[in-house]
Design a protein around this motif. Structure first.
Motif, PDB file in Angstrom:
ATOM      1  N   ASP A 111      26.938  21.835  -8.170  1.00 16.05           N
ATOM      2  CA  ASP A 111      25.954  21.093  -8.946  1.00 16.05           C
ATOM      3  C   ASP A 111      26.601  20.601 -10.241  1.00 16.05           C
ATOM      4  O   ASP A 111      26.874  21.387 -11.149  1.00 16.05           O
ATOM      5  N   ASP A 112      26.855  19.294 -10.309  1.00 19.05           N
ATOM      6  CA  ASP A 112      27.484  18.712 -11.497  1.00 19.05           C
ATOM      7  C   ASP A 112      26.470  18.187 -12.496  1.00 19.05           C
ATOM      8  O   ASP A 112      26.829  17.539 -13.473  1.00 19.05           O
ATOM      9  N   GLU A 123      18.714   1.920 -10.337  1.00 18.80           N
ATOM     10  CA  GLU A 123      17.411   2.107 -10.993  1.00 18.80           C
ATOM     11  C   GLU A 123      17.211   3.538 -11.487  1.00 18.80           C
ATOM     12  O   GLU A 123      16.676   3.759 -12.584  1.00 18.80           O
ATOM     13  N   LEU A 124      17.635   4.519 -10.682  1.00 16.75           N
ATOM     14  CA  LEU A 124      17.371   5.925 -11.023  1.00 16.75           C
ATOM     15  C   LEU A 124      18.608   6.681 -11.483  1.00 16.75           C
ATOM     16  O   LEU A 124      18.537   7.871 -11.772  1.00 16.75           O
ATOM     17  N   LYS A 125      19.747   5.983 -11.538  1.00 16.18           N
ATOM     18  CA  LYS A 125      21.015   6.640 -11.902  1.00 16.18           C
ATOM     19  C   LYS A 125      21.309   7.800 -10.941  1.00 16.18           C
ATOM     20  O   LYS A 125      21.607   8.925 -11.356  1.00 16.18           O
ATOM     21  N   LEU A 126      21.214   7.507  -9.652  1.00 17.64           N
ATOM     22  CA  LEU A 126      21.500   8.519  -8.651  1.00 17.64           C
ATOM     23  C   LEU A 126      23.007   8.773  -8.579  1.00 17.64           C
ATOM     24  O   LEU A 126      23.811   7.865  -8.801  1.00 17.64           O
ATOM     25  N   PRO A 127      23.411   9.976  -8.252  1.00 14.21           N
ATOM     26  CA  PRO A 127      24.846  10.292  -8.182  1.00 14.21           C
ATOM     27  C   PRO A 127      25.525   9.581  -7.009  1.00 14.21           C
ATOM     28  O   PRO A 127      24.970   9.507  -5.906  1.00 14.21           O
ATOM     29  N   ALA A 148      19.939  16.115 -12.494  1.00 16.40           N
ATOM     30  CA  ALA A 148      19.037  16.926 -13.320  1.00 16.40           C
ATOM     31  C   ALA A 148      17.938  16.108 -13.985  1.00 16.40           C
ATOM     32  O   ALA A 148      16.888  16.644 -14.342  1.00 16.40           O
ATOM     33  N   HIS A 149      18.158  14.816 -14.148  1.00 15.37           N
ATOM     34  CA  HIS A 149      17.203  13.960 -14.862  1.00 15.37           C
ATOM     35  C   HIS A 149      16.108  13.400 -13.963  1.00 15.37           C
ATOM     36  O   HIS A 149      15.190  12.727 -14.444  1.00 15.37           O
ATOM     37  N   ARG A 195      24.836  13.067  -1.415  1.00 19.07           N
ATOM     38  CA  ARG A 195      23.704  13.545  -0.629  1.00 19.07           C
ATOM     39  C   ARG A 195      22.691  14.271  -1.520  1.00 19.07           C
ATOM     40  O   ARG A 195      23.038  15.201  -2.254  1.00 19.07           O
ATOM     41  N   LEU A 196      21.442  13.841  -1.447  1.00 15.12           N
ATOM     42  CA  LEU A 196      20.355  14.541  -2.142  1.00 15.12           C
ATOM     43  C   LEU A 196      19.052  14.252  -1.421  1.00 15.12           C
ATOM     44  O   LEU A 196      18.954  13.310  -0.634  1.00 15.12           O
ATOM     45  N   THR A 197      18.048  15.072  -1.695  1.00 16.23           N
ATOM     46  CA  THR A 197      16.728  14.897  -1.085  1.00 16.23           C
ATOM     47  C   THR A 197      15.671  14.941  -2.175  1.00 16.23           C
ATOM     48  O   THR A 197      15.681  15.844  -3.025  1.00 16.23           O
ATOM     49  N   LEU A 198      14.775  13.960  -2.136  1.00 14.52           N
ATOM     50  CA  LEU A 198      13.691  13.878  -3.111  1.00 14.52           C
ATOM     51  C   LEU A 198      12.382  14.282  -2.434  1.00 14.52           C
ATOM     52  O   LEU A 198      12.037  13.748  -1.374  1.00 14.52           O
ATOM     53  N   VAL A 199      11.661  15.205  -3.060  1.00 15.18           N
ATOM     54  CA  VAL A 199      10.295  15.517  -2.665  1.00 15.18           C
ATOM     55  C   VAL A 199       9.381  14.738  -3.592  1.00 15.18           C
ATOM     56  O   VAL A 199       9.499  14.847  -4.819  1.00 15.18           O
ATOM     57  N   LEU A 200       8.495  13.945  -3.015  1.00 21.41           N
ATOM     58  CA  LEU A 200       7.663  13.064  -3.826  1.00 21.41           C
ATOM     59  C   LEU A 200       6.186  13.331  -3.615  1.00 21.41           C
ATOM     60  O   LEU A 200       5.758  13.704  -2.525  1.00 21.41           O
ATOM     61  N   ARG A 201       5.441  13.132  -4.675  1.00 20.91           N
ATOM     62  CA  ARG A 201       3.983  13.122  -4.585  1.00 20.91           C
ATOM     63  C   ARG A 201       3.554  11.740  -5.056  1.00 20.91           C
ATOM     64  O   ARG A 201       3.581  11.437  -6.248  1.00 20.91           O
TER      65      ARG A 201
END
Length: 321
Positions: free
Chosen positions: A148-149, A268-272, A153-154, A284-290
């Motif tokens: 985890d770099d 837009e989201l500054k994704l890694p 985190a944002h 690789r990442l996973t977003l949980v959204l509501r």
């Protein structure tokens, strides 16, 4: 240009370029030191072979189209020979469909006859068991684990932008109107072709390998995720749309995939992201959204082949959150 540059420009592998050359479809020149020297025309021809391949034409069946391009036409099907090749392929597919339809009808008759002899007949569509679905190759046991770099985190609490993509199911999906309930967006670098070499050094990049395995993991856990209140599952990468469609077809994926070849969501989201073989790719990442709000982020993701189990457990533990 060298083979690696030409392959990247055409969206194919170096192995594919070599095969096209073996078939007599490409004839690159040679530099003074013996290396192959590909031209812009070679790249255009390779792109045409790849594009026609997504429609079911074998590389050797693309010869009339390549000849049309070599003759100076802007479109590969501008020539009569190309239209004839289309018709021949259509007729071959019609014959195949007829044969498959005949076989299907025979099987239905035999099934119904067997049912009348005392076996219970099945009604309605049945779901294919997970163990019978196509599976990606097992991952190597010694893959390096990502750390985890802090690059994600944002993201928790951020709102998805109104970016629109055409999905592999043909629908137009805008991220800020996917669902008002809980849903999942998993982001991956790129998927591998089982018939081609993986990119050089791919196994050595922490978190890079395992995209097809992750896709299968979410496929096999889709019912469990829905049982935990997940309204939708979507996947996104910088893969070309036609390549994603081939993956959906090959692995029988029941959820849409979105092609973000320009990495607009990353901007837009500054994704890694990371660099590999001259390309910028998503980490690789996973977003949980509501709705449109990012509720939770899985980052880094490892191992990818069991990640959907991890996501399912999280929803089970946060069902009432």
């Amino acid at each position: 240009m060298r083979a690696g540059e030409a392959a990247a420009a055409a969206g194919v592998t170096i192995k594919a370029l070599r095969y096209y050359e073996d078939c007599g479809l490409l004839s690159p020149g040679r530099t003074a030191n013996g290396y192959r020297d590909y031209t812009a025309e070679d790249v255009r021809l390779a792109e045409e072979i790849r594009g026609l391949g997504t429609l079911g034409l074998t590389p050797k069946e693309t010869r009339p189209f390549l000849a049309c391009l070599r003759a100076g036409h802007e479109e590969a099907d501008h020539c009569t020979e190309s239209v004839v090749a289309y018709q021949q392929k259509i007729e071959a597919l019609d014959l195949l469909v007829a044969r498959l339809t005949h076989s299907r009808d025979q099987l239905i008759r035999r099934r119904d006859a067997a049912a009348r002899r005392g076996f219970p007949a099945t009604t309605g569509p049945s779901k294919e068991p997970h163990e019978m679905l196509p599976q990606a190759d097992p991952l190597p046991a010694d893959l390096p684990a990502p750390v985890d770099d802090g690059a994600a985190a944002h993201l928790t609490g951020r709102t998805l932008p109104a970016l629109a993509f055409t999905a592999t199911d043909g629908s137009d999906i805008t991220l800020d109107s996917v669902s008002g309930d809980r849903w999942v967006l998993f982001v991956y670098p790129l998927t591998g072709d089982p018939a081609a070499d993986i990119p050089e050094g791919w196994n050595d990049i922490p978190g890079a390998r395992g995209c097809s395995q992750e896709a299968c993991s979410f496929r096999d856990n889709l019912d469990a995720l829905r049982a935990e209140g997940v309204d939708r599952v979507l996947a996104l990468s910088s893969d070309r749309a036609e390549y994603q469609q081939a993956l959906v077809d090959r692995l029988h994926l029941p959820y849409p995939m979105l092609s973000d070849s320009q990495l607009t969501l990353a901007d837009e989201l500054k994704l890694p992201t990371f660099e590999a073989n001259g390309q910028t790719l998503y980490r690789r990442l996973t977003l949980v959204l509501r709705g449109t709000t990012i509720e939770h982020v899985f980052y880094p993701v490892f191992p990818p082949d069991t990640h959907a189990d991890e996501v399912t457990r999280w929803f089970r533990e946060h069902h009432d959150a």
